[in-house]
Design a protein around this motif. Structure first.
Motif, PDB file in Angstrom:
ATOM      1  N   GLY A  16     -35.052  30.122 -43.514  1.00  0.00           N
ATOM      2  CA  GLY A  16     -36.479  29.930 -43.278  1.00  0.00           C
ATOM      3  C   GLY A  16     -37.206  31.242 -43.064  1.00  0.00           C
ATOM      4  O   GLY A  16     -38.288  31.475 -43.611  1.00  0.00           O
ATOM      5  N   THR A  17     -36.592  32.118 -42.284  1.00  0.00           N
ATOM      6  CA  THR A  17     -37.187  33.433 -42.030  1.00  0.00           C
ATOM      7  C   THR A  17     -37.227  34.272 -43.298  1.00  0.00           C
ATOM      8  O   THR A  17     -38.239  34.897 -43.618  1.00  0.00           O
ATOM      9  N   MET A  18     -36.121  34.254 -44.035  1.00  0.00           N
ATOM     10  CA  MET A  18     -36.077  35.037 -45.277  1.00  0.00           C
ATOM     11  C   MET A  18     -37.059  34.500 -46.314  1.00  0.00           C
ATOM     12  O   MET A  18     -37.600  35.267 -47.098  1.00  0.00           O
ATOM     13  N   LEU A  19     -37.305  33.202 -46.303  1.00  0.00           N
ATOM     14  CA  LEU A  19     -38.278  32.645 -47.232  1.00  0.00           C
ATOM     15  C   LEU A  19     -39.685  33.138 -46.901  1.00  0.00           C
ATOM     16  O   LEU A  19     -40.475  33.437 -47.800  1.00  0.00           O
ATOM     17  N   LEU A  20     -39.987  33.246 -45.618  1.00  0.00           N
ATOM     18  CA  LEU A  20     -41.286  33.803 -45.227  1.00  0.00           C
ATOM     19  C   LEU A  20     -41.396  35.275 -45.631  1.00  0.00           C
ATOM     20  O   LEU A  20     -42.439  35.718 -46.104  1.00  0.00           O
ATOM     21  N   VAL A  21     -40.308  36.020 -45.457  1.00  0.00           N
ATOM     22  CA  VAL A  21     -40.291  37.425 -45.878  1.00  0.00           C
ATOM     23  C   VAL A  21     -40.455  37.510 -47.396  1.00  0.00           C
ATOM     24  O   VAL A  21     -41.189  38.364 -47.908  1.00  0.00           O
ATOM     25  N   LEU A  22     -39.784  36.605 -48.111  1.00  0.00           N
ATOM     26  CA  LEU A  22     -39.905  36.589 -49.568  1.00  0.00           C
ATOM     27  C   LEU A  22     -41.339  36.278 -50.000  1.00  0.00           C
ATOM     28  O   LEU A  22     -41.844  36.883 -50.946  1.00  0.00           O
ATOM     29  N   CYS A  23     -41.993  35.370 -49.308  1.00  0.00           N
ATOM     30  CA  CYS A  23     -43.398  35.060 -49.629  1.00  0.00           C
ATOM     31  C   CYS A  23     -44.281  36.301 -49.440  1.00  0.00           C
ATOM     32  O   CYS A  23     -45.145  36.596 -50.278  1.00  0.00           O
ATOM     33  N   ALA A  24     -44.047  37.026 -48.360  1.00  0.00           N
ATOM     34  CA  ALA A  24     -44.802  38.259 -48.125  1.00  0.00           C
ATOM     35  C   ALA A  24     -44.512  39.280 -49.226  1.00  0.00           C
ATOM     36  O   ALA A  24     -45.424  39.965 -49.715  1.00  0.00           O
ATOM     37  N   LYS A  39     -37.823  43.044 -55.003  1.00  0.00           N
ATOM     38  CA  LYS A  39     -36.559  43.363 -55.681  1.00  0.00           C
ATOM     39  C   LYS A  39     -35.400  43.423 -54.692  1.00  0.00           C
ATOM     40  O   LYS A  39     -34.255  43.185 -55.059  1.00  0.00           O
ATOM     41  N   ILE A  40     -35.692  43.738 -53.456  1.00  0.00           N
ATOM     42  CA  ILE A  40     -34.663  43.801 -52.416  1.00  0.00           C
ATOM     43  C   ILE A  40     -34.468  42.437 -51.766  1.00  0.00           C
ATOM     44  O   ILE A  40     -33.345  41.971 -51.583  1.00  0.00           O
ATOM     45  N   VAL A  41     -35.570  41.772 -51.439  1.00  0.00           N
ATOM     46  CA  VAL A  41     -35.515  40.522 -50.672  1.00  0.00           C
ATOM     47  C   VAL A  41     -35.031  39.350 -51.519  1.00  0.00           C
ATOM     48  O   VAL A  41     -34.290  38.489 -51.028  1.00  0.00           O
ATOM     49  N   SER A  42     -35.403  39.284 -52.781  1.00  0.00           N
ATOM     50  CA  SER A  42     -35.071  38.133 -53.629  1.00  0.00           C
ATOM     51  C   SER A  42     -33.569  37.857 -53.715  1.00  0.00           C
ATOM     52  O   SER A  42     -33.142  36.723 -53.475  1.00  0.00           O
ATOM     53  N   ILE A  44     -31.185  38.812 -51.726  1.00  0.00           N
ATOM     54  CA  ILE A  44     -30.662  38.509 -50.387  1.00  0.00           C
ATOM     55  C   ILE A  44     -30.979  37.062 -50.035  1.00  0.00           C
ATOM     56  O   ILE A  44     -30.108  36.317 -49.568  1.00  0.00           O
ATOM     57  N   HIS A  45     -32.223  36.661 -50.274  1.00  0.00           N
ATOM     58  CA  HIS A  45     -32.606  35.275 -50.001  1.00  0.00           C
ATOM     59  C   HIS A  45     -31.782  34.308 -50.863  1.00  0.00           C
ATOM     60  O   HIS A  45     -31.339  33.263 -50.376  1.00  0.00           O
ATOM     61  N   GLY A  46     -31.587  34.641 -52.120  1.00  0.00           N
ATOM     62  CA  GLY A  46     -30.802  33.780 -53.011  1.00  0.00           C
ATOM     63  C   GLY A  46     -29.384  33.583 -52.515  1.00  0.00           C
ATOM     64  O   GLY A  46     -28.861  32.465 -52.500  1.00  0.00           O
ATOM     65  N   PHE A  47     -28.749  34.667 -52.080  1.00  0.00           N
ATOM     66  CA  PHE A  47     -27.381  34.579 -51.548  1.00  0.00           C
ATOM     67  C   PHE A  47     -27.344  33.732 -50.281  1.00  0.00           C
ATOM     68  O   PHE A  47     -26.494  32.854 -50.127  1.00  0.00           O
ATOM     69  N   LEU A  48     -28.281  33.978 -49.382  1.00  0.00           N
ATOM     70  CA  LEU A  48     -28.314  33.225 -48.125  1.00  0.00           C
ATOM     71  C   LEU A  48     -28.634  31.753 -48.373  1.00  0.00           C
ATOM     72  O   LEU A  48     -28.104  30.873 -47.680  1.00  0.00           O
ATOM     73  N   TYR A  49     -29.458  31.466 -49.365  1.00  0.00           N
ATOM     74  CA  TYR A  49     -29.760  30.075 -49.698  1.00  0.00           C
ATOM     75  C   TYR A  49     -28.503  29.363 -50.199  1.00  0.00           C
ATOM     76  O   TYR A  49     -28.281  28.188 -49.885  1.00  0.00           O
ATOM     77  N   VAL A  79     -39.131  25.332 -49.105  1.00  0.00           N
ATOM     78  CA  VAL A  79     -40.536  25.225 -48.709  1.00  0.00           C
ATOM     79  C   VAL A  79     -40.738  26.024 -47.422  1.00  0.00           C
ATOM     80  O   VAL A  79     -40.062  25.750 -46.427  1.00  0.00           O
ATOM     81  N   PRO A  80     -41.632  27.012 -47.433  1.00  0.00           N
ATOM     82  CA  PRO A  80     -41.836  27.802 -46.213  1.00  0.00           C
ATOM     83  C   PRO A  80     -42.146  26.923 -45.002  1.00  0.00           C
ATOM     84  O   PRO A  80     -42.913  25.967 -45.090  1.00  0.00           O
TER      85      PRO A  80
END
Length: 100
Positions: A16-24, A39-42, A44-49, A79-80
């Motif tokens: 949830g937190t990483m999704l908010l960071v990804l939205c930003a 390019k950095i966050v995407s 990481i979020h994908g792996f954590l998801y 969904v954020p």
């Protein structure tokens, strides 16, 4: 079932937190033409998801949820802010089941 609940809870909050960071990062990328953060966050979020999906499957199998319920909980990670709400509802439901 309690052993599967903790990883689910931790990953729900992290995803949830990483999704908010990804939205930003997406706002920076498409609104201000700054692509580096996304390019950095995407990835990481994908792996954590993916880890979140595994945690939902693990908990769902132990709790004997239907496939539809597991799918709904899995989609909550896309969904954020929804993952925070769903985590609370799932935790309450699982703890109620354990107590019964």
């Amino acid at each position: 079932m309690e052993s599967a609940l903790k990883p689910f809870r931790v990953l729900a909050y992290i995803v949830g937190t990483m999704l908010l960071v990804l939205c930003a990062a997406m706002v920076l990328r498409y609104g201000f033409d700054i692509p580096e953060p996304s390019k950095i966050v995407s990835p990481i979020h994908g792996f954590l998801y993916m880890l979140y999906l595994i945690a939902v499957m693990n908990l769902g199998m132990k709790a004997r949820w239907s496939w539809g319920r597991m799918l709904g909980i899995m989609l909550a990670g896309t969904v954020p802010l929804l993952s925070f709400y769903v985590e609370r509802r799932v935790t309450a439901g699982v703890r109620e089941t354990i107590a019964a």
